[in-house]
Scaffold this motif. Structure first.
Motif, mmCIF file in Angstrom:
data_model
loop_
_atom_site.group_PDB
_atom_site.id
_atom_site.type_symbol
_atom_site.label_atom_id
_atom_site.label_comp_id
_atom_site.label_asym_id
_atom_site.label_seq_id
_atom_site.Cartn_x
_atom_site.Cartn_y
_atom_site.Cartn_z
ATOM 1 N N MET A 104 0.102 -6.691 -4.466
ATOM 2 C CA MET A 104 0.858 -5.610 -5.229
ATOM 3 C C MET A 104 0.052 -4.938 -6.451
ATOM 4 O O MET A 104 0.379 -3.777 -6.520
ATOM 5 C CB MET A 104 2.142 -6.187 -5.836
ATOM 6 C CG MET A 104 3.201 -5.394 -6.434
ATOM 7 S SD MET A 104 4.375 -6.009 -7.239
ATOM 8 C CE MET A 104 5.425 -6.646 -5.772
ATOM 9 N N ALA A 105 -0.910 -5.695 -7.027
ATOM 10 C CA ALA A 105 -1.706 -5.423 -8.025
ATOM 11 C C ALA A 105 -2.806 -4.206 -7.493
ATOM 12 O O ALA A 105 -2.942 -3.083 -8.117
ATOM 13 C CB ALA A 105 -2.391 -6.193 -8.702
ATOM 14 N N ILE A 106 -3.040 -4.440 -6.167
ATOM 15 C CA ILE A 106 -3.979 -3.440 -5.438
ATOM 16 C C ILE A 106 -3.510 -2.266 -4.772
ATOM 17 O O ILE A 106 -3.684 -1.038 -5.013
ATOM 18 C CB ILE A 106 -4.978 -4.197 -4.737
ATOM 19 C CG1 ILE A 106 -5.848 -5.256 -5.442
ATOM 20 C CG2 ILE A 106 -5.879 -3.397 -3.949
ATOM 21 C CD1 ILE A 106 -6.519 -6.312 -4.628
ATOM 22 N N LEU B 112 0.695 -1.151 0.036
ATOM 23 C CA LEU B 112 -0.210 0.165 -0.119
ATOM 24 C C LEU B 112 0.750 1.207 -0.035
ATOM 25 O O LEU B 112 0.574 2.532 -0.619
ATOM 26 C CB LEU B 112 -1.151 -0.153 1.443
ATOM 27 C CG LEU B 112 -1.817 0.953 1.319
ATOM 28 C CD1 LEU B 112 -2.983 0.745 0.344
ATOM 29 C CD2 LEU B 112 -2.791 0.893 2.825
ATOM 30 N N LEU B 113 2.170 1.199 0.372
ATOM 31 C CA LEU B 113 2.800 2.310 0.654
ATOM 32 C C LEU B 113 4.002 2.463 -0.290
ATOM 33 O O LEU B 113 4.868 3.306 -0.374
ATOM 34 C CB LEU B 113 3.657 2.247 2.024
ATOM 35 C CG LEU B 113 2.837 1.949 3.293
ATOM 36 C CD1 LEU B 113 3.485 2.000 4.428
ATOM 37 C CD2 LEU B 113 1.662 3.405 3.303
ATOM 38 N N PHE B 114 4.149 1.419 -1.389
ATOM 39 C CA PHE B 114 5.239 1.262 -2.426
ATOM 40 C C PHE B 114 5.423 2.591 -2.995
ATOM 41 O O PHE B 114 6.270 2.992 -3.081
ATOM 42 C CB PHE B 114 4.949 0.142 -3.227
ATOM 43 C CG PHE B 114 5.781 -1.052 -2.720
ATOM 44 C CD1 PHE B 114 6.205 -1.195 -1.420
ATOM 45 C CD2 PHE B 114 6.092 -1.981 -3.693
ATOM 46 C CE1 PHE B 114 6.998 -2.257 -1.148
ATOM 47 C CE2 PHE B 114 7.246 -3.125 -3.412
ATOM 48 C CZ PHE B 114 7.409 -3.262 -1.943
ATOM 49 N N ALA B 115 4.416 3.025 -3.561
ATOM 50 C CA ALA B 115 4.228 4.254 -4.626
ATOM 51 C C ALA B 115 4.148 5.418 -3.962
ATOM 52 O O ALA B 115 4.471 6.684 -4.477
ATOM 53 C CB ALA B 115 3.156 4.126 -5.660
ATOM 54 N N VAL B 116 3.942 5.519 -2.494
ATOM 55 C CA VAL B 116 3.800 6.829 -1.861
ATOM 56 C C VAL B 116 4.904 7.174 -0.863
ATOM 57 O O VAL B 116 5.279 8.403 -0.807
ATOM 58 C CB VAL B 116 2.425 6.949 -1.205
ATOM 59 C CG1 VAL B 116 1.287 6.892 -2.012
ATOM 60 C CG2 VAL B 116 2.440 5.881 0.112
ATOM 61 N N LEU B 117 5.739 6.146 -0.610
ATOM 62 C CA LEU B 117 6.781 6.562 0.341
ATOM 63 C C LEU B 117 8.009 7.328 -0.222
ATOM 64 O O LEU B 117 8.303 8.224 0.248
ATOM 65 C CB LEU B 117 7.687 5.275 0.667
ATOM 66 C CG LEU B 117 6.712 4.540 2.153
ATOM 67 C CD1 LEU B 117 7.543 3.233 2.599
ATOM 68 C CD2 LEU B 117 7.031 5.543 3.438
ATOM 69 N N LEU C 254 -0.317 2.271 -11.516
ATOM 70 C CA LEU C 254 -0.937 1.591 -12.952
ATOM 71 C C LEU C 254 0.151 0.547 -13.250
ATOM 72 O O LEU C 254 -0.002 -0.502 -13.684
ATOM 73 C CB LEU C 254 -1.372 2.458 -13.966
ATOM 74 C CG LEU C 254 -2.227 3.399 -13.501
ATOM 75 C CD1 LEU C 254 -2.759 4.260 -14.877
ATOM 76 C CD2 LEU C 254 -3.663 2.448 -13.169
ATOM 77 N N PHE C 255 1.428 1.013 -13.096
ATOM 78 C CA PHE C 255 2.649 0.206 -13.490
ATOM 79 C C PHE C 255 2.453 -1.084 -12.765
ATOM 80 O O PHE C 255 2.411 -2.335 -13.173
ATOM 81 C CB PHE C 255 4.117 0.644 -13.392
ATOM 82 C CG PHE C 255 5.258 -0.175 -13.408
ATOM 83 C CD1 PHE C 255 5.938 -0.192 -14.681
ATOM 84 C CD2 PHE C 255 5.525 -1.180 -12.655
ATOM 85 C CE1 PHE C 255 6.946 -0.987 -15.081
ATOM 86 C CE2 PHE C 255 6.861 -1.731 -12.898
ATOM 87 C CZ PHE C 255 7.398 -1.798 -14.097
ATOM 88 N N PHE C 256 2.287 -1.085 -11.369
ATOM 89 C CA PHE C 256 2.384 -2.081 -10.459
ATOM 90 C C PHE C 256 1.006 -3.041 -10.638
ATOM 91 O O PHE C 256 1.048 -4.254 -10.534
ATOM 92 C CB PHE C 256 2.317 -1.642 -8.845
ATOM 93 C CG PHE C 256 3.650 -1.037 -8.599
ATOM 94 C CD1 PHE C 256 4.676 -1.973 -8.451
ATOM 95 C CD2 PHE C 256 3.690 0.209 -8.691
ATOM 96 C CE1 PHE C 256 5.922 -1.096 -7.940
ATOM 97 C CE2 PHE C 256 4.917 0.758 -8.146
ATOM 98 C CZ PHE C 256 5.989 0.100 -7.986
ATOM 99 N N ILE D 103 -0.832 -8.163 -12.752
ATOM 100 C CA ILE D 103 -1.775 -9.337 -13.163
ATOM 101 C C ILE D 103 -0.854 -10.179 -13.917
ATOM 102 O O ILE D 103 -1.347 -11.317 -14.152
ATOM 103 C CB ILE D 103 -2.707 -8.180 -14.012
ATOM 104 C CG1 ILE D 103 -3.503 -7.323 -12.992
ATOM 105 C CG2 ILE D 103 -3.287 -9.128 -15.057
ATOM 106 C CD1 ILE D 103 -4.466 -6.474 -13.843
ATOM 107 N N VAL D 104 0.111 -9.320 -14.684
ATOM 108 C CA VAL D 104 0.941 -10.543 -15.617
ATOM 109 C C VAL D 104 1.534 -11.680 -14.541
ATOM 110 O O VAL D 104 1.506 -12.687 -14.977
ATOM 111 C CB VAL D 104 1.839 -9.908 -16.371
ATOM 112 C CG1 VAL D 104 3.053 -10.681 -17.018
ATOM 113 C CG2 VAL D 104 1.179 -8.871 -17.361
#
Length: 368
Positions: free
Chosen positions: A123-125, A3-8, A219-221, A226-227
């Motif tokens: 990770m997708a969500i 949840l924090l990956f893209a904001v940290l 969106l990248f994640f 998904i892949v």
């Protein structure tokens, strides 16, 4: 965690006023502490229990994000990320060993693939959700939400059933399994090359997207995950049938190609194409490496073996965050991602060389 990956990285730059190299340092702290903890996490799950490891890790997941709300400086955030990394090391080692213990030998690759799907679903969500929520609840609200999810994990762990294992004395007269595992060293090297590509994405993609005005980095994640979710069970079954190296080699080449595409991406289309390539590569390589290490270990030394290879995962993430962060500080995103592509190529060529010069059934590194 995701949840924090893209904001940290944004929190460090926008709220703590840190430099890009400090973003890498803070993201790398997570991996550094995981590296230092991995050997002991393997011993914990072997000498105590798999469930005990899961409990300790979930407890740290619960506490640490709440403490993020008190971080006002880069050093404090570094210390908290260091603590968080201890949790990830213990929890993921215990979880992997728990799954390996319960997986039929003939379907280990498939089982590890399904286990990894759970992480990839989060990770997708998680990253996209984190970016979407940040404007509504702020960084502190997001930290409290992550803490609540850690509490939920801690509660759910209590309901797991752990099979009774034969006593460790059968294979470890001193009752103390090894900290490191030699049979996991070569797979660990390949894993390190793999996760160095992932580390550059986790640590610096949000800043890359922000600089190029590409929109929501989450969106990248989403696409990547998904892949991976789709591919993991398939690649696991294929590695069970055709051998681990047969799947690892093309997967590493896909990872190198994904970094090459990302290095020159200037649009969301290029970004998402890189995500697809990254997902194919990671979805192929990760379960095959994990299954390879399980193949070479017994139930009594499985903890140290998986801890060693997962320590290599952490080294890759940490080195890319800190080392390639320095490359970024003195060059640009293109140069940094080209370096990551070169590292993935080294891993691909290493597996190819071993496979070419030694028959797989006699190779201590690639035997399936």
């Amino acid at each position: 965690m995701f949840l924090l990956f893209a904001v940290l990285p944004l929190f460090v730059v926008n709220e703590l006023h840190g430099a890009k190299s400090q973003v890498g340092l803070i993201m790398g702290a997570f991996a550094i502490s995981a590296v230092l903890t991995r050997p002991f996490s393997g011993r914990i799950v072997d000498l105590w229990s798999r469930k005990t490891g899961l409990r300790i890790g979930a407890l740290i997941y619960w506490i640490t994000p709440a403490l993020y709300t008190f971080a006002a400086t880069v050093p404090v955030m570094f210390a908290l990320r260091f603590l968080h990394g201890i949790g990830i090391a213990i929890y993921t080692t215990a979880g992997s060993v728990y799954v390996a213990d319960n997986a039929p030998a003939a379907r280990r690759g498939e089982a590890m693939g399904y286990y990894g799907m759970a992480m990839n679903l989060s990770m997708a969500i998680g990253p996209a959700l984190g970016v979407a929520l940040i404007d509504h609840i702020g960084f502190h609200g997001l930290f409290w939400l992550a803490s609540f999810l850690g509490l939920l994990s801690f509660v759910l762990v209590q309901f797991l059933h752990e099979p009774i294992r034969p006593h460790q004395q059968a294979e470890h007269p001193a009752g103390r399994p090894a900290i490191f595992s030699r049979i996991a060293l070569f797979p660990g090297f390949i894993a390190m090359c793999m996760t160095m590509t992932f580390g550059t994405v986790v640590s610096f993609l949000p800043l890359f997207v922000q600089q190029h005005h590409l929109g929501n980095a989450g969106l990248f994640f989403v696409v990547y995950s998904i892949v991976v979710v789709v591919l993991r069970p398939i690649s696991g079954r294929l590695s069970d049938r055709f051998g681990r190296a047969t799947i690892i080699i093309p997967g590493m080449f896909f990872l190198a190609f994904s970094m090459l595409v990302l290095a020159y991406s200037v649009s969301m289309t290029g970004l998402l194409f890189a995500a697809v390539l990254q997902g194919i590569g990671f979805g192929a390589v990760h379960p095959s490496i994990m299954a390879l290490v399980v193949d070479r270990s017994t139930m009594h030394d499985r903890g140290p073996a998986l801890a060693t290879v997962m320590m290599a995962f952490d080294i890759g993430v940490g080195f890319s965050a800190i080392g390639l962060g320095q490359v970024l500080e003195h060059t640009d995103f293109t140069t940094m991602y080209l370096c990551a592509a070169g590292i993935a190529m080294i891993g691909a060529l290493a597996v190819t060389a071993v496979t070419f010069f030694q028959r797989e059934e006699k190779s201590p590194a690639l035997h399936s």
